[in-house]
Design a protein around this motif. Structure first.
Motif, PDB file in Angstrom:
ATOM      1  N   VAL A  55      21.718  27.555  50.803  1.00 37.43           N
ATOM      2  CA  VAL A  55      20.998  27.867  49.573  1.00 37.43           C
ATOM      3  C   VAL A  55      21.713  27.146  48.434  1.00 37.43           C
ATOM      4  N   TYR A  56      20.961  26.403  47.625  1.00 37.79           N
ATOM      5  CA  TYR A  56      21.534  25.619  46.533  1.00 37.79           C
ATOM      6  C   TYR A  56      21.021  26.148  45.203  1.00 37.79           C
ATOM      7  N   PHE A  57      21.948  26.451  44.296  1.00 36.78           N
ATOM      8  CA  PHE A  57      21.560  26.937  42.969  1.00 36.78           C
ATOM      9  C   PHE A  57      22.646  26.600  41.960  1.00 36.78           C
ATOM     10  N   GLN A  58      22.237  26.581  40.703  1.00 35.21           N
ATOM     11  CA  GLN A  58      23.160  26.320  39.602  1.00 35.21           C
ATOM     12  C   GLN A  58      23.728  27.662  39.160  1.00 35.21           C
ATOM     13  N   ASP A  59      25.057  27.748  39.080  1.00 33.58           N
ATOM     14  CA  ASP A  59      25.668  29.008  38.670  1.00 33.58           C
ATOM     15  C   ASP A  59      26.081  28.949  37.202  1.00 33.58           C
ATOM     16  N   SER A  60      26.778  29.963  36.753  1.00 34.55           N
ATOM     17  CA  SER A  60      27.126  30.073  35.327  1.00 34.55           C
ATOM     18  C   SER A  60      28.068  28.980  34.850  1.00 34.55           C
ATOM     19  N   THR A  61      28.735  28.270  35.761  1.00 37.90           N
ATOM     20  CA  THR A  61      29.601  27.159  35.350  1.00 37.90           C
ATOM     21  C   THR A  61      28.786  25.918  35.011  1.00 37.90           C
ATOM     22  N   GLY A  62      27.520  25.878  35.462  1.00 36.48           N
ATOM     23  CA  GLY A  62      26.670  24.713  35.254  1.00 36.48           C
ATOM     24  C   GLY A  62      26.631  23.786  36.450  1.00 36.48           C
ATOM     25  N   GLY A  63      27.508  24.004  37.418  1.00 37.26           N
ATOM     26  CA  GLY A  63      27.503  23.196  38.628  1.00 37.26           C
ATOM     27  C   GLY A  63      26.535  23.767  39.650  1.00 37.26           C
ATOM     28  N   ILE A  64      26.265  22.997  40.685  1.00 40.83           N
ATOM     29  CA  ILE A  64      25.423  23.475  41.784  1.00 40.83           C
ATOM     30  C   ILE A  64      26.341  23.938  42.903  1.00 40.83           C
ATOM     31  N   VAL A  65      26.090  25.133  43.385  1.00 44.40           N
ATOM     32  CA  VAL A  65      26.883  25.691  44.464  1.00 44.40           C
ATOM     33  C   VAL A  65      26.032  25.765  45.726  1.00 44.40           C
TER      34      VAL A  65
END
Length: 196
Positions: A55-65
């Motif tokens: 699962v790929y999503f942008q987290d609160s850091t702004g990066g994609i995890v």
């Protein structure tokens, strides 16, 4: 005034009828083993034949995890956590995300598509032999084509024809903002064409 009241009554009756047509629904019951995941926006996922899912999503850091799910949840799958994949410096805030995967004789891998801070259509690629590669210096990635996406567009999709090792990525081009364009790699490198 009468017509406004009539429309309000019709709207309410239609909403009640529509909810009755949905039948019984299955409520999601909170789990004691709940793992909080708070994506900023778009989420994309891929699953291989064993059920193993990324699962790929942008987290609160702004990066994609990248998150990992062992198999479908109803089959007993568990979310085993997430790890940073694409640094925030390479990702547009609230970027759309698309992903494809395949495990065939002609192609085994994962491809993730997103927008850079400069609205450039970008790609990270995973293969079993090389792991992940991406970023502005990835010569195999779509990123090096410098394709600029229309500012503010949320259109992004990807698909693969693994029988021929071909990939297509749809987006709205800054050069053709009134239609959808596709970046296509039909085996001989990337090209771009707009919907005619």
């Amino acid at each position: 005034m009468f017509f406004i009241q009539l429309f309000t009554v019709l709207y309410v009756l239609t909403a009640v009828r529509a909810s009755a047509l949905l039948g019984s629904s299955t409520a999601v019951v909170p789990s004691p083993n709940l793992v909080p995941v708070a994506p900023l926006g778009n989420v994309a996922a891929v699953q291989i034949t064993t059920g193993d899912t990324r699962v790929y999503f942008q987290d609160s850091t702004g990066g994609i995890v990248q998150g990992r799910v062992t198999e479908p949840f109803l089959s007993g799958g568990t979310y085993t956590g997430s790890a940073p994949l694409i640094p925030a410096s390479e990702v547009l805030p609230y970027t759309p995300i698309a992903a494809i995967t395949a495990n065939t004789a002609t192609y085994t891998g994962i491809r993730i598509y997103f927008l850079s801070r400069e609205n450039v259509l970008s790609e990270y690629i995973w293969t079993p032999t090389a792991g992940y590669s991406g970023g502005p210096n990835c010569t195999a990635c779509l990123t090096t084509q410098g394709i600029v996406v229309q500012n503010g567009s949320e259109v992004l999709y990807a698909m693969a024809n693994t029988a021929f090792n071909q990939f297509r990525v749809g987006f709205v081009s800054a050069g053709q903002p009134t239609t959808i364009s596709e970046a296509e790699n039909l085996g001989g490198g990337w090209g771009v064409a707009a919907y005619a």
